[in-house]
Design a protein around this motif. Structure first.
Motif, PDB file in Angstrom:
ATOM      1  N   ILE A  70       1.051  -1.343   0.253  1.00 53.81           N
ATOM      2  CA  ILE A  70      -0.096  -0.218   0.234  1.00 53.81           C
ATOM      3  C   ILE A  70       1.134   1.072   0.210  1.00 53.81           C
ATOM      4  O   ILE A  70       0.329   1.832  -1.226  1.00 53.81           O
ATOM      5  N   PHE A  71       1.545   1.125   1.162  1.00 50.17           N
ATOM      6  CA  PHE A  71       2.474   2.787   1.193  1.00 50.17           C
ATOM      7  C   PHE A  71       3.955   2.544  -0.424  1.00 50.17           C
ATOM      8  O   PHE A  71       4.050   3.955  -1.270  1.00 50.17           O
ATOM      9  N   ALA A  72       3.971   1.113  -1.210  1.00 49.26           N
ATOM     10  CA  ALA A  72       4.719   1.690  -2.306  1.00 49.26           C
ATOM     11  C   ALA A  72       3.933   2.076  -3.605  1.00 49.26           C
ATOM     12  O   ALA A  72       4.198   2.618  -4.277  1.00 49.26           O
ATOM     13  N   LEU A 116     -20.536   2.745   7.082  1.00 45.28           N
ATOM     14  CA  LEU A 116     -21.195   3.649   7.825  1.00 45.28           C
ATOM     15  C   LEU A 116     -19.710   4.641   7.452  1.00 45.28           C
ATOM     16  O   LEU A 116     -19.655   5.618   7.329  1.00 45.28           O
ATOM     17  N   ILE A 117     -19.128   3.423   8.602  1.00 45.67           N
ATOM     18  CA  ILE A 117     -17.398   4.560   8.684  1.00 45.67           C
ATOM     19  C   ILE A 117     -16.887   5.416   7.201  1.00 45.67           C
ATOM     20  O   ILE A 117     -16.097   5.769   7.254  1.00 45.67           O
ATOM     21  N   SER A 118     -17.051   4.361   6.240  1.00 42.38           N
ATOM     22  CA  SER A 118     -16.635   4.474   5.485  1.00 42.38           C
ATOM     23  C   SER A 118     -16.586   5.350   4.401  1.00 42.38           C
ATOM     24  O   SER A 118     -16.004   5.679   4.000  1.00 42.38           O
ATOM     25  N   TYR A 119     -18.120   5.532   4.854  1.00 42.71           N
ATOM     26  CA  TYR A 119     -18.805   7.025   4.251  1.00 42.71           C
ATOM     27  C   TYR A 119     -18.268   7.987   4.678  1.00 42.71           C
ATOM     28  O   TYR A 119     -18.508   8.603   3.966  1.00 42.71           O
ATOM     29  N   TRP A 120     -18.414   8.302   5.988  1.00 43.14           N
ATOM     30  CA  TRP A 120     -17.942   9.537   6.147  1.00 43.14           C
ATOM     31  C   TRP A 120     -15.923   9.705   6.060  1.00 43.14           C
ATOM     32  O   TRP A 120     -15.988  11.433   5.758  1.00 43.14           O
ATOM     33  N   LEU A 121     -15.867   8.461   6.421  1.00 43.77           N
ATOM     34  CA  LEU A 121     -14.316   8.455   6.110  1.00 43.77           C
ATOM     35  C   LEU A 121     -13.340   9.036   4.579  1.00 43.77           C
ATOM     36  O   LEU A 121     -12.253   9.482   4.607  1.00 43.77           O
ATOM     37  N   ILE A 122     -14.332   8.218   3.646  1.00 41.20           N
ATOM     38  CA  ILE A 122     -14.068   8.622   2.151  1.00 41.20           C
ATOM     39  C   ILE A 122     -14.549  10.246   1.948  1.00 41.20           C
ATOM     40  O   ILE A 122     -13.559  10.998   0.959  1.00 41.20           O
ATOM     41  N   LYS A 123     -14.683  10.794   2.793  1.00 42.78           N
ATOM     42  CA  LYS A 123     -15.168  12.494   2.784  1.00 42.78           C
ATOM     43  C   LYS A 123     -13.270  12.658   2.919  1.00 42.78           C
ATOM     44  O   LYS A 123     -13.349  13.981   2.048  1.00 42.78           O
ATOM     45  N   PHE A 124     -12.623  12.828   3.848  1.00 41.42           N
ATOM     46  CA  PHE A 124     -11.677  13.063   4.165  1.00 41.42           C
ATOM     47  C   PHE A 124     -10.598  12.770   4.342  1.00 41.42           C
ATOM     48  O   PHE A 124      -9.299  12.891   4.420  1.00 41.42           O
ATOM     49  N   PRO A 143      -8.152   9.927   1.834  1.00 42.98           N
ATOM     50  CA  PRO A 143      -7.499   9.349   0.291  1.00 42.98           C
ATOM     51  C   PRO A 143      -7.662   7.536   0.193  1.00 42.98           C
ATOM     52  O   PRO A 143      -8.205   7.020   1.813  1.00 42.98           O
ATOM     53  N   LEU A 144      -8.126   7.285  -0.905  1.00 43.29           N
ATOM     54  CA  LEU A 144      -8.453   6.432  -1.458  1.00 43.29           C
ATOM     55  C   LEU A 144      -6.891   4.864  -0.292  1.00 43.29           C
ATOM     56  O   LEU A 144      -7.283   4.146   0.515  1.00 43.29           O
ATOM     57  N   TRP A 145      -5.507   4.860  -0.218  1.00 44.54           N
ATOM     58  CA  TRP A 145      -5.076   4.035   0.328  1.00 44.54           C
ATOM     59  C   TRP A 145      -5.308   4.731   2.155  1.00 44.54           C
ATOM     60  O   TRP A 145      -4.688   3.501   2.455  1.00 44.54           O
ATOM     61  N   GLY A 146      -5.031   5.753   2.330  1.00 44.68           N
ATOM     62  CA  GLY A 146      -4.879   5.637   4.075  1.00 44.68           C
ATOM     63  C   GLY A 146      -7.312   4.361   3.985  1.00 44.68           C
ATOM     64  O   GLY A 146      -6.344   3.700   4.966  1.00 44.68           O
ATOM     65  N   LEU A 147      -8.087   4.800   3.381  1.00 45.05           N
ATOM     66  CA  LEU A 147      -9.072   3.741   3.549  1.00 45.05           C
ATOM     67  C   LEU A 147      -8.514   2.894   3.938  1.00 45.05           C
ATOM     68  O   LEU A 147      -9.060   1.594   4.399  1.00 45.05           O
ATOM     69  N   THR A 148      -8.314   1.793   2.469  1.00 41.81           N
ATOM     70  CA  THR A 148      -7.460   0.978   2.058  1.00 41.81           C
ATOM     71  C   THR A 148      -6.792   0.195   3.417  1.00 41.81           C
ATOM     72  O   THR A 148      -6.739  -1.230   4.331  1.00 41.81           O
ATOM     73  N   LEU A 149      -5.224   1.560   4.069  1.00 35.59           N
ATOM     74  CA  LEU A 149      -4.678   0.784   5.068  1.00 35.59           C
ATOM     75  C   LEU A 149      -5.608   0.226   6.027  1.00 35.59           C
ATOM     76  O   LEU A 149      -5.361  -0.132   6.924  1.00 35.59           O
TER      77      LEU A 149
END
Length: 357
Positions: free
Chosen positions: A111-113, A204-212, A214-220
């Motif tokens: 993910i970091f790479a 539900l948490i992903s719905y709120w987190l994805i607003k601020f 990034p995709l790589w952070g959500l994946t991590l």
């Protein structure tokens, strides 16, 4: 003649360089210092630890590979599960901690790479260097020696993927895709209520987190939660189970209390409804009985004689006799206009029409 002598001198130089290199390598390898270092590294405590950990890691990876077998459990619809159900359960349950740790760290590194390393650009760069090197070697060899140098590194037979390997790989990909498809449907249709509730909170948490985020952070975050949650539960199993049991008891007691309260109120409402229904039924029967009595009264009046006097009850209005009403005229009036006085005299109760004075 000159070309042959040049080729011979190059070959002699090459052979001499190869012999000198081998002699130097043999001298270094057989030197007492090198032998001591080798013995220390091979038979020392560090080497023993490394060998032991390597053997355990290899064994755990082998156990993880052997776990890829269809489980005996089936879905709620009776369909068999894929072998990836057993594989991911073995991986995420930390039954093989070394293999799971390596898989988790490898996923985090990937993910970091993909986020910080230009891996795609580097891939094209390495590919361009390799193609340029082989092309330059081939052209230089043909210009200087008359023969290309690329054929030196060219394999005798190009590698091909066997049909059995390709079919096994395609079958494995099919099993992996069906694993995600089946699990999504099992969660969607609440085959396991706990898993469905957890997926609901995650979405539900992903719905709120994805607003601020990034995709790589959500994946991590998702990867860390997926790997570390079973480890935390396994490390604190007794403590978590005790609290879950207490919470379950509280929920069950509240549910039973609400059930009893609902049954009590339903019983009261049912009794009240039955009472009102009985009252309205009695009133309706009284009304129906009165209506039936009134419908039979004309027959009773018809059975009495026509000239029978009407009886009156005390307190009722006085009854009238047939003689109290005037007789209908039997002849037409002689003149077309009848005076008001004649009409009044003819309307006298029980009297005859008198001539006007």
């Amino acid at each position: 003649m000159t070309d042959n002598s040049t080729n011979g001198s190059l070959q002699n130089t090459k052979d001499a360089l190869y012999d000198n290199t081998q002699a130097a390598a043999g001298y270094v390898q057989n030197h007492p210092a090198t032998q001591n270092v080798r013995q220390t590294v091979s038979n020392g405590p560090v080497a023993e630890t490394v060998k032991d950990q390597h053997a355990k890691t290899t064994s755990e990876f082998q156990n993880l590979a052997d776990s890829r077998a269809p489980p005996n459990q089936s879905t709620a619809t009776g369909q068999p599960l894929t072998h990836y159900h057993s594989f991911f359960y073995n991986l995420l349950s930390w039954e093989n901690p070394r293999a799971t740790s390596i898989a988790f760290l490898s996923t985090v590194f990937f993910i970091f790479a993909t986020r910080y390393l230009p891996a795609l650009r580097w891939s094209f760069k390495i590919l361009s260097y390799a193609l340029g090197l082989t092309a330059s070697a081939e052209l230089a060899g043909k210009l200087v020696l008359g023969n290309g140098l690329a054929r030196v590194i060219r394999p005798k037979k190009y590698y091909t993927i066997p049909r059995e390997t390709l079919e096994a790989s395609l079958e494995d990909v099919e099993q992996l895709i069906n694993f995600f498809v089946i699990e999504f449907q099992r969660i969607l249709f609440a085959e396991n209520v706990t898993a469905t509730a957890a997926a609901f909170f995650a979405a539900l948490i992903s719905y709120w987190l994805i607003k601020f985020t990034p995709l790589w952070g959500l994946t991590l975050i998702a990867t860390s939660t997926l790997y570390l949650t079973p480890l935390i539960y396994k490390s604190n199993k007794e403590f978590i189970d005790a609290h879950l049991e207490n919470a379950s008891n509280v929920v069950n007691s509240q549910a039973n209390q609400m059930k009893d309260l609902t049954a009590h109120h339903v019983g009261r409402y049912s009794e009240t409804a039955k009472q009102y229904a009985g009252d309205y039924t009695a009133k309706a029967q009284n009304y129906i009985g009165g209506a039936r009595g009134r419908s039979t009264s004309p027959e009773t009046s018809n059975s009495t004689p026509a000239n029978a006097p009407l009886k009156s009850e005390p307190g009722d209005a006085p009854a009238y006799q047939p003689s109290d009403f005037p007789h209908a005229p039997k002849q037409e009036p002689t003149s077309g206009v009848t005076s008001h006085q004649e009409q009044y005299q003819n309307s006298e109760f029980g009297g005859q029409a008198q001539p006007a004075t």
